[in-house]
Design a protein around this motif. Structure first.
Motif, short mmCIF file in Angstrom:
data_model
loop_
_atom_site.label_atom_id
_atom_site.label_comp_id
_atom_site.label_asym_id
_atom_site.label_seq_id
_atom_site.Cartn_x
_atom_site.Cartn_y
_atom_site.Cartn_z
N UNK A 1 0.82 -1.21 0.00
CA UNK A 1 0.00 0.00 0.00
C UNK A 1 0.85 1.27 0.00
N UNK A 2 0.36 2.29 -0.70
CA UNK A 2 1.02 3.60 -0.70
C UNK A 2 0.56 4.43 0.51
N UNK A 3 -0.72 4.28 0.85
CA UNK A 3 -1.31 4.94 2.01
C UNK A 3 -1.90 3.86 2.90
N UNK A 4 -1.57 3.91 4.18
CA UNK A 4 -1.99 2.87 5.13
C UNK A 4 -2.80 3.52 6.24
N UNK A 5 -4.06 3.13 6.35
CA UNK A 5 -4.97 3.70 7.35
C UNK A 5 -5.22 2.67 8.44
N UNK A 6 -5.19 3.11 9.69
CA UNK A 6 -5.54 2.22 10.80
C UNK A 6 -6.67 2.84 11.61
N UNK A 7 -7.57 1.98 12.08
CA UNK A 7 -8.72 2.42 12.89
C UNK A 7 -8.99 1.32 13.91
#
Length: 288
Positions: A59-65
């Motif tokens: 991934x180029x952008x990694x989001x965590x929630x």
């Protein structure tokens, strides 16, 4: 930007990731320990990653929630070896700002950049992509991912360096808790004097005391319906973070002390899994 990774598919994360899938012209990789949640999101068009590390590599952008500071630390322990220059991580969890700042330094050492971007509002807004998003971190990185954040929310504001988005989120939620406590106290006192909740709400609307918490929660308070939209446990976590910030910075904030005490009472009364409006029960019991 060809690939976005999303880690954490709880009630909020699942809705947020599905909006990205709908709107992003590229691959969306997802990861969660809950395989049922993964399956639902994969059915919406995502690709399941076999591990956090595999997701981070692609991934180029990694989001965590994810729920808490310890969960974010665990996620980043697996992310860090796979990060490199050009990648941007966005943690949208609500955690201790100091933890986020510490992680941002570790991310920067890899050549990547990290933003904190906690959200306000709850699941219905997440489904509708109408979240408010508070961003802290490098402004140039923020500008690059602004279109991604817009896939999940209709309001976003950059507030400064790393941690500032989280500080703002904690300030916001503590303000809500203090407004809520005032509503609870006066509503319970009205009940003591034989004034119905319906009449209390109508009478307040004639003056300067009307507020969003009262108008949005009055029907559920009348019905004594505490089905969870945002849990008492989660709000207690946010207020306790504010209490810790207050202590660390030697701030004198009596209102924070009060609402923290109310929320701790709620937890001790086993109300943690109920909606945060269940603090009304705590306050009503306290006034007599």
């Amino acid at each position: 930007m060809k690939t976005i990774g999303f880690i954490g598919l709880g009630l909020m994360g699942e809705a947020m990731s599905k909006n990205i899938i709908k709107k992003f012209d590229g691959n969306v990789l997802v990861f969660d320990i809950n395989q049922e949640a993964v399956a639902r999101v994969v059915n919406s068009g995502a690709i399941a990653a076999s591990s956090i590390a595999k997701l981070a590599e692609e991934a180029d952008v990694i989001i965590s929630m994810v729920p808490r500071s310890e969960h974010v630390k665990a996620v980043y322990k697996e992310l860090l070896p796979c990060l490199r220059s050009g990648k941007i991580t966005i943690d949208m969890s609500t955690i201790d700002p100091a933890v986020s700042i510490e992680l941002s330094h570790l991310v920067k050492e890899t050549g990547a950049l990290m933003l904190d971007a906690p959200v306000v509002k709850s699941v219905p807004a997440a489904v509708a992509a109408e979240l408010g998003i508070y961003i802290g971190g490098d402004n140039a990185a923020y500008e690059k991912v602004k279109p991604v954040l817009a896939m999940m929310g209709n309001n976003q504001i950059h507030l400064g360096g790393n941690g500032s988005g989280l500080v703002m989120k904690i300030l916001h939620n503590t303000l809500v808790a203090e407004i809520q406590n005032s509503v609870n106290e006066m509503l319970a006192t009205a009940d003591y004097f034989g004034i119905s909740k319906e009449n209390f709400n109508t009478a307040v609307s004639y003056g300067g005391g009307s507020n969003f918490y009262l108008t949005s929660k009055i029907n559920t308070l009348i019905a004594e319906n505490y089905d969870t939209v945002f849990s008492l446990e989660n709000m207690a976590k946010d207020v306790s973070i504010m209490k810790a910030i207050m202590n660390e910075e030697n701030l004198i904030l009596p209102g924070v002390e009060l609402v923290n005490h109310i929320y701790q009472q709620g937890l001790h009364a086993n109300l943690g899994n109920e909606d945060f409006s269940a603090t009304y029960k705590v306050v009503k019991d306290n006034i007599q």
